[in-house]
Design a protein around this motif. Structure first.
Motif, PDB file in Angstrom:
ATOM      1  N   TRP A  30       0.787  -1.228   0.000  1.00  0.00           N
ATOM      2  CA  TRP A  30       0.000   0.000   0.000  1.00  0.00           C
ATOM      3  C   TRP A  30       0.819   1.278   0.000  1.00  0.00           C
ATOM      4  O   TRP A  30       0.298   2.349  -0.299  1.00  0.00           O
ATOM      5  N   CYS A  31       2.066   1.188   0.390  1.00  0.00           N
ATOM      6  CA  CYS A  31       2.870   2.404   0.490  1.00  0.00           C
ATOM      7  C   CYS A  31       4.346   2.049   0.377  1.00  0.00           C
ATOM      8  O   CYS A  31       4.718   0.880   0.432  1.00  0.00           O
ATOM      9  N   LYS A  32       5.133   3.073   0.225  1.00  0.00           N
ATOM     10  CA  LYS A  32       6.587   2.894   0.298  1.00  0.00           C
ATOM     11  C   LYS A  32       6.999   3.389   1.678  1.00  0.00           C
ATOM     12  O   LYS A  32       6.946   4.586   1.955  1.00  0.00           O
ATOM     13  N   GLN A  87      -8.463   4.517  15.250  1.00  0.00           N
ATOM     14  CA  GLN A  87      -8.340   5.975  15.241  1.00  0.00           C
ATOM     15  C   GLN A  87      -7.100   6.423  14.488  1.00  0.00           C
ATOM     16  O   GLN A  87      -7.140   7.410  13.747  1.00  0.00           O
ATOM     17  N   LEU A  88      -5.996   5.697  14.651  1.00  0.00           N
ATOM     18  CA  LEU A  88      -4.787   6.034  13.899  1.00  0.00           C
ATOM     19  C   LEU A  88      -5.041   5.866  12.413  1.00  0.00           C
ATOM     20  O   LEU A  88      -4.680   6.740  11.617  1.00  0.00           O
ATOM     21  N   ALA A  89      -5.671   4.773  12.027  1.00  0.00           N
ATOM     22  CA  ALA A  89      -5.982   4.550  10.610  1.00  0.00           C
ATOM     23  C   ALA A  89      -6.851   5.679  10.065  1.00  0.00           C
ATOM     24  O   ALA A  89      -6.592   6.204   8.970  1.00  0.00           O
ATOM     25  N   ALA A  90      -7.865   6.085  10.821  1.00  0.00           N
ATOM     26  CA  ALA A  90      -8.742   7.165  10.377  1.00  0.00           C
ATOM     27  C   ALA A  90      -7.978   8.483  10.266  1.00  0.00           C
ATOM     28  O   ALA A  90      -8.205   9.268   9.327  1.00  0.00           O
ATOM     29  N   ALA A 137       9.664   0.136  20.581  1.00  0.00           N
ATOM     30  CA  ALA A 137       8.719   1.153  20.121  1.00  0.00           C
ATOM     31  C   ALA A 137       8.776   1.302  18.601  1.00  0.00           C
ATOM     32  O   ALA A 137       7.747   1.471  17.943  1.00  0.00           O
ATOM     33  N   ARG A 138       9.981   1.219  18.034  1.00  0.00           N
ATOM     34  CA  ARG A 138      10.094   1.342  16.578  1.00  0.00           C
ATOM     35  C   ARG A 138       9.436   0.157  15.874  1.00  0.00           C
ATOM     36  O   ARG A 138       8.752   0.326  14.867  1.00  0.00           O
ATOM     37  N   VAL A 139       9.628  -1.045  16.402  1.00  0.00           N
ATOM     38  CA  VAL A 139       8.961  -2.221  15.827  1.00  0.00           C
ATOM     39  C   VAL A 139       7.448  -2.057  15.963  1.00  0.00           C
ATOM     40  O   VAL A 139       6.691  -2.329  15.016  1.00  0.00           O
ATOM     41  N   MET A 140       6.998  -1.601  17.123  1.00  0.00           N
ATOM     42  CA  MET A 140       5.563  -1.381  17.332  1.00  0.00           C
ATOM     43  C   MET A 140       5.021  -0.349  16.348  1.00  0.00           C
ATOM     44  O   MET A 140       3.911  -0.503  15.823  1.00  0.00           O
ATOM     45  N   LEU A 141       5.783   0.692  16.086  1.00  0.00           N
ATOM     46  CA  LEU A 141       5.352   1.706  15.129  1.00  0.00           C
ATOM     47  C   LEU A 141       5.209   1.100  13.740  1.00  0.00           C
ATOM     48  O   LEU A 141       4.200   1.338  13.056  1.00  0.00           O
ATOM     49  N   CYS A 142       6.189   0.330  13.308  1.00  0.00           N
ATOM     50  CA  CYS A 142       6.102  -0.314  11.989  1.00  0.00           C
ATOM     51  C   CYS A 142       4.862  -1.201  11.917  1.00  0.00           C
ATOM     52  O   CYS A 142       4.133  -1.193  10.914  1.00  0.00           O
ATOM     53  N   GLU A 143       4.598  -1.952  12.987  1.00  0.00           N
ATOM     54  CA  GLU A 143       3.422  -2.818  13.009  1.00  0.00           C
ATOM     55  C   GLU A 143       2.132  -2.003  12.962  1.00  0.00           C
ATOM     56  O   GLU A 143       1.190  -2.360  12.259  1.00  0.00           O
ATOM     57  N   GLN A 144       2.073  -0.898  13.682  1.00  0.00           N
ATOM     58  CA  GLN A 144       0.854  -0.082  13.705  1.00  0.00           C
ATOM     59  C   GLN A 144       0.611   0.614  12.362  1.00  0.00           C
ATOM     60  O   GLN A 144      -0.535   0.795  11.958  1.00  0.00           O
ATOM     61  N   ILE A 145       1.664   0.984  11.677  1.00  0.00           N
ATOM     62  CA  ILE A 145       1.499   1.546  10.330  1.00  0.00           C
ATOM     63  C   ILE A 145       0.920   0.469   9.417  1.00  0.00           C
ATOM     64  O   ILE A 145      -0.032   0.719   8.662  1.00  0.00           O
ATOM     65  N   TYR A 146       1.480  -0.728   9.483  1.00  0.00           N
ATOM     66  CA  TYR A 146       0.944  -1.841   8.689  1.00  0.00           C
ATOM     67  C   TYR A 146      -0.516  -2.101   9.055  1.00  0.00           C
ATOM     68  O   TYR A 146      -1.378  -2.230   8.191  1.00  0.00           O
ATOM     69  N   ARG A 147      -0.810  -2.141  10.350  1.00  0.00           N
ATOM     70  CA  ARG A 147      -2.182  -2.388  10.802  1.00  0.00           C
ATOM     71  C   ARG A 147      -3.129  -1.307  10.285  1.00  0.00           C
ATOM     72  O   ARG A 147      -4.244  -1.593   9.844  1.00  0.00           O
ATOM     73  N   PHE A 149      -2.909   0.453   7.567  1.00  0.00           N
ATOM     74  CA  PHE A 149      -3.191   0.224   6.150  1.00  0.00           C
ATOM     75  C   PHE A 149      -4.082  -0.992   5.936  1.00  0.00           C
ATOM     76  O   PHE A 149      -4.915  -0.991   5.023  1.00  0.00           O
ATOM     77  N   THR A 150      -3.958  -2.032   6.767  1.00  0.00           N
ATOM     78  CA  THR A 150      -4.865  -3.171   6.622  1.00  0.00           C
ATOM     79  C   THR A 150      -6.292  -2.765   6.974  1.00  0.00           C
ATOM     80  O   THR A 150      -7.240  -3.206   6.317  1.00  0.00           O
ATOM     81  N   ILE A 151      -6.449  -1.929   7.978  1.00  0.00           N
ATOM     82  CA  ILE A 151      -7.782  -1.438   8.344  1.00  0.00           C
ATOM     83  C   ILE A 151      -8.371  -0.635   7.190  1.00  0.00           C
ATOM     84  O   ILE A 151      -9.526  -0.847   6.789  1.00  0.00           O
ATOM     85  N   LEU A 152      -7.579   0.271   6.639  1.00  0.00           N
ATOM     86  CA  LEU A 152      -8.061   1.132   5.553  1.00  0.00           C
ATOM     87  C   LEU A 152      -8.391   0.347   4.290  1.00  0.00           C
ATOM     88  O   LEU A 152      -9.213   0.796   3.480  1.00  0.00           O
ATOM     89  N   ASN A 153      -7.756  -0.807   4.123  1.00  0.00           N
ATOM     90  CA  ASN A 153      -7.974  -1.607   2.917  1.00  0.00           C
ATOM     91  C   ASN A 153      -8.825  -2.842   3.163  1.00  0.00           C
ATOM     92  O   ASN A 153      -8.901  -3.732   2.318  1.00  0.00           O
TER      93      ASN A 153
END
Length: 159
Positions: A30-32, A87-90, A137-147, A149-153
């Motif tokens: 979904w993104c770079k 909420q982050l996805a929105a 925290a950085r791993v969690m951030l990467c996971e939450q960004i992925y999450r 995008f999965t919510i949005l898609n």
């Protein structure tokens, strides 16, 4: 969509790097997503308040110099806003719908980030009132960004 993470310091252990890399790879649908590790400012063994302020300012300047024009900037701060994954996805969806083609997440070093960095953020975010290692925290951030995008898609990953 371009998503950037500017993080102070390196992921020192291979399992942290592998976990972060897995979510970066997954986001490719979904993104770079680009992660840039910025050097930590050198501090003496027992730094003074002035030493810490200087280091945080130097690290912040390095982050701010990399911000794309008109990016939606999110900083991770202890005092930031806590939100659900939905909420982050929105929030990210709203930014993208408003024409922001670049999303930037900022992760400071162990002494945090400067007021100048905080002022550049459209959102200050906190994962929890708990304290986490910066590497986790950085791993969690990467996971939450992925999450997000999965919510949005409409993907099944998020439950």
């Amino acid at each position: 969509m371009n998503v950037y993470i500017y993080a102070v310091g390196k992921l020192s252990e291979p399992w942290w790097r592998q976990a972060a890399a897995e979510y970066v790879k997954r986001c490719g649908r979904w993104c770079k997503l680009t992660v840039t590790e910025l050097p930590e400012s050198r501090l003496p063994k027992s730094p003074s308040a002035g030493d810490i302020e200087r280091a945080v300012s130097e690290e912040g300047s390095a982050m701010l110099a990399r911000l794309p024009a008109k990016a939606f900037v999110v900083g991770l701060f202890i005092e930031g806003r806590q939100m659900s994954s939905e909420q982050l996805a929105a929030t990210l969806d709203t930014a993208m719908t408003a024409g922001k083609s670049d999303l930037v997440f900022l992760v400071g070093g162990s002494y945090g980030m400067s007021k100048e960095v905080e002022n550049a953020c459209e959102l200050t975010l906190s994962f929890s009132k708990m304290t986490f290692p910066h590497q986790l925290a950085r791993v969690m951030l990467c996971e939450q960004i992925y999450r997000a995008f999965t919510i949005l898609n409409g993907q099944d990953y998020h439950k």
